[in-house]
Design an enzyme around this catalytic site. Structure first.
Site, short mmCIF file in Angstrom:
data_model
loop_
_atom_site.label_atom_id
_atom_site.label_comp_id
_atom_site.label_asym_id
_atom_site.label_seq_id
_atom_site.Cartn_x
_atom_site.Cartn_y
_atom_site.Cartn_z
N GLY A 124 -10.27 -21.93 -22.23
CA GLY A 124 -11.50 -21.25 -21.95
C GLY A 124 -11.47 -19.89 -20.94
O GLY A 124 -10.60 -20.54 -20.13
N THR A 160 -15.70 -27.89 -22.03
CA THR A 160 -14.98 -26.46 -21.61
C THR A 160 -16.20 -25.37 -21.65
O THR A 160 -16.17 -24.84 -20.58
CB THR A 160 -14.07 -26.10 -22.72
N HIS A 163 -18.17 -25.93 -18.50
CA HIS A 163 -17.29 -25.55 -17.21
C HIS A 163 -17.37 -23.93 -17.21
O HIS A 163 -17.71 -23.20 -16.12
CB HIS A 163 -15.95 -25.99 -17.35
N GLU A 164 -17.11 -23.19 -18.28
CA GLU A 164 -17.10 -21.80 -18.24
C GLU A 164 -18.43 -21.24 -18.04
O GLU A 164 -18.82 -20.20 -17.36
CB GLU A 164 -16.47 -21.23 -19.72
N HIS A 173 -14.39 -23.16 -8.75
CA HIS A 173 -13.76 -24.33 -9.16
C HIS A 173 -14.03 -25.21 -7.87
O HIS A 173 -14.23 -24.58 -6.73
CB HIS A 173 -12.26 -24.20 -9.32
N TRP A 175 -12.34 -26.92 -6.15
CA TRP A 175 -11.19 -27.24 -5.25
C TRP A 175 -11.15 -26.13 -4.12
O TRP A 175 -10.26 -25.85 -3.24
CB TRP A 175 -9.81 -27.77 -5.65
N THR A 191 -20.63 -30.36 -2.32
CA THR A 191 -19.22 -30.88 -2.97
C THR A 191 -18.37 -31.20 -1.63
O THR A 191 -18.23 -30.14 -0.69
CB THR A 191 -18.80 -29.74 -3.91
N GLN A 194 -11.76 -30.23 -1.26
CA GLN A 194 -10.55 -30.89 -2.00
C GLN A 194 -9.56 -30.08 -1.92
O GLN A 194 -9.65 -28.79 -2.14
CB GLN A 194 -11.37 -31.07 -3.36
N ASP A 227 -12.10 -33.76 -20.65
CA ASP A 227 -13.58 -33.79 -21.09
C ASP A 227 -14.30 -35.29 -20.69
O ASP A 227 -15.61 -35.40 -20.16
CB ASP A 227 -13.98 -33.65 -22.42
N1 ARG Z 1 -8.90 -24.05 -17.62
C1 ARG Z 1 -10.44 -23.31 -17.86
C2 ARG Z 1 -10.92 -22.77 -16.79
O1 ARG Z 1 -10.70 -22.62 -15.51
C3 ARG Z 1 -11.32 -24.58 -18.54
C4 ARG Z 1 -11.01 -26.03 -17.91
C5 ARG Z 1 -11.99 -26.82 -18.70
N2 ARG Z 1 -11.83 -28.44 -18.39
C6 ARG Z 1 -12.26 -28.97 -19.51
N3 ARG Z 1 -11.94 -30.29 -19.36
N4 ARG Z 1 -12.69 -29.05 -20.68
O2 ARG Z 1 -12.02 -21.90 -17.02
ZN ZN Z 2 -12.51 -22.64 -14.52
CA CA Z 3 -8.19 -26.40 -1.69
#
Ligand code: ARG
Ligand code: ZN
Ligand code: CA
Length: 254
Positions: A124, A160, A163-164, A173, A175, A191, A194, A227
């Protein structure tokens, strides 16, 4: 903020095959996950390590499929567009009818969620606050949407979209987006710093950037774990989402 904010969602299904044309049930399963995770009522929140239980946030957000369309007509909150395009990238072409996708509904009123087949294993992507209304919203590949139908392990928990939508509400993110360095920040105070993204299902603790003894908060929705391994936002992240809803996305709350 005390009360709940209830955000209207329009799901745009853009499909070139029957399996990409996900069922209403799969879409509803996604909305159910959002309504659970943004209230910290997901059962797996109990797996948050004891040291971080106090940081778990009820983000007080709810989501419902739109009940009226931009012209005021009744709708089920789902658009379905048959397309000659088999798969899509992060170039936003899925967001325009002219390129075989589906135009956004007004982004000051609706959260637009496009569901399609993404290329390159992408799960996503999202647009942060402050961008063009025509491309505003989130995109989720159909195999990572919801918990049933074409949803495929290990991304079949609906996380997903969680997160989005975090990104859409201005979360970075966890990190700090500097790969393995320790200087990037997510601009959230509670947080841990990291190094880089975690994937799969890490074992606690995973120490980087001198963040011991507890280490990375890899069970946070804004990491890259599976997830089944992500189950919390922090209070600091919730405050950052609130600030977005009080400013750049204020119109969504009315
Ligand atoms: N890679 C995507 C992003 O950076 C979503 C990552 C979602 N992770 C999950 N475990 N569903 O936006
Ligand atoms: Zn992301
Ligand atoms: Ca970092």
């Amino acid at each position: 903020r005390q009360g709940l904010i209830d955000i209207p969602v329009v799901v745009h299904v853009v499909h070139s095959s029957p399996e990409q044309n996900v069922s209403d049930a799969q879409i509803h399963s996604q909305i159910d996950v959002l309504n659970r995770d943004f209230r910290a009522s997901n059962p797996d929140v109990s797996q948050v390590p004891a040291v971080w239980q106090d940081l778990v946030a009820d983000a007080r957000l709810q989501f419902h499929l739109a009940r009226t369309d931009p012209l005021g007509r009744p709708t089920d909150g789902i658009t379905r567009t048959e397309s000659a395009v088999d798969d899509w990238d992060t170039d936003d072409l899925v967001k325009f009818s002219l390129s075989g996708g589906q135009d956004a509904w007004p982004a000051d009123i609706y959260l637009n969620l496009w569901v399609c087949q993404l290329r390159r294993g992408l799960l996503g992507y999202a647009q942060f606050p402050g961008g063009a209304a025509s491309t505003d919203g989130v995109v989720v590949t159909h195999t990572a949407l919801g918990t049933t139908g074409t949803a495929t392990a290990p991304f079949d928990g609906g996380r997903t979209a969680v997160h989005e939508i975090g990104h859409w509400l201005n979360l970075r993110h966890i990190w700090g987006d500097d790969d393995e360095g320790c200087s990037g920040s997510d601009f959230v105070a509670d947080t841990p710093n990291q190094a880089g993204a975690n994937t799969g299902r890490p074992a606690f603790p995973h120490v980087t950037c001198n963040n011991g003894p507890d280490g990375d908060m890899f069970m946070n929705y804004m990491d890259y774990t599976d997830d089944a391994a992500m189950f919390m936002f922090t209070k600091g992240q919730s405050a950052r989402m609130d600030a977005t809803l009080d400013n750049a996305r204020l119109t969504l709350t009315r």
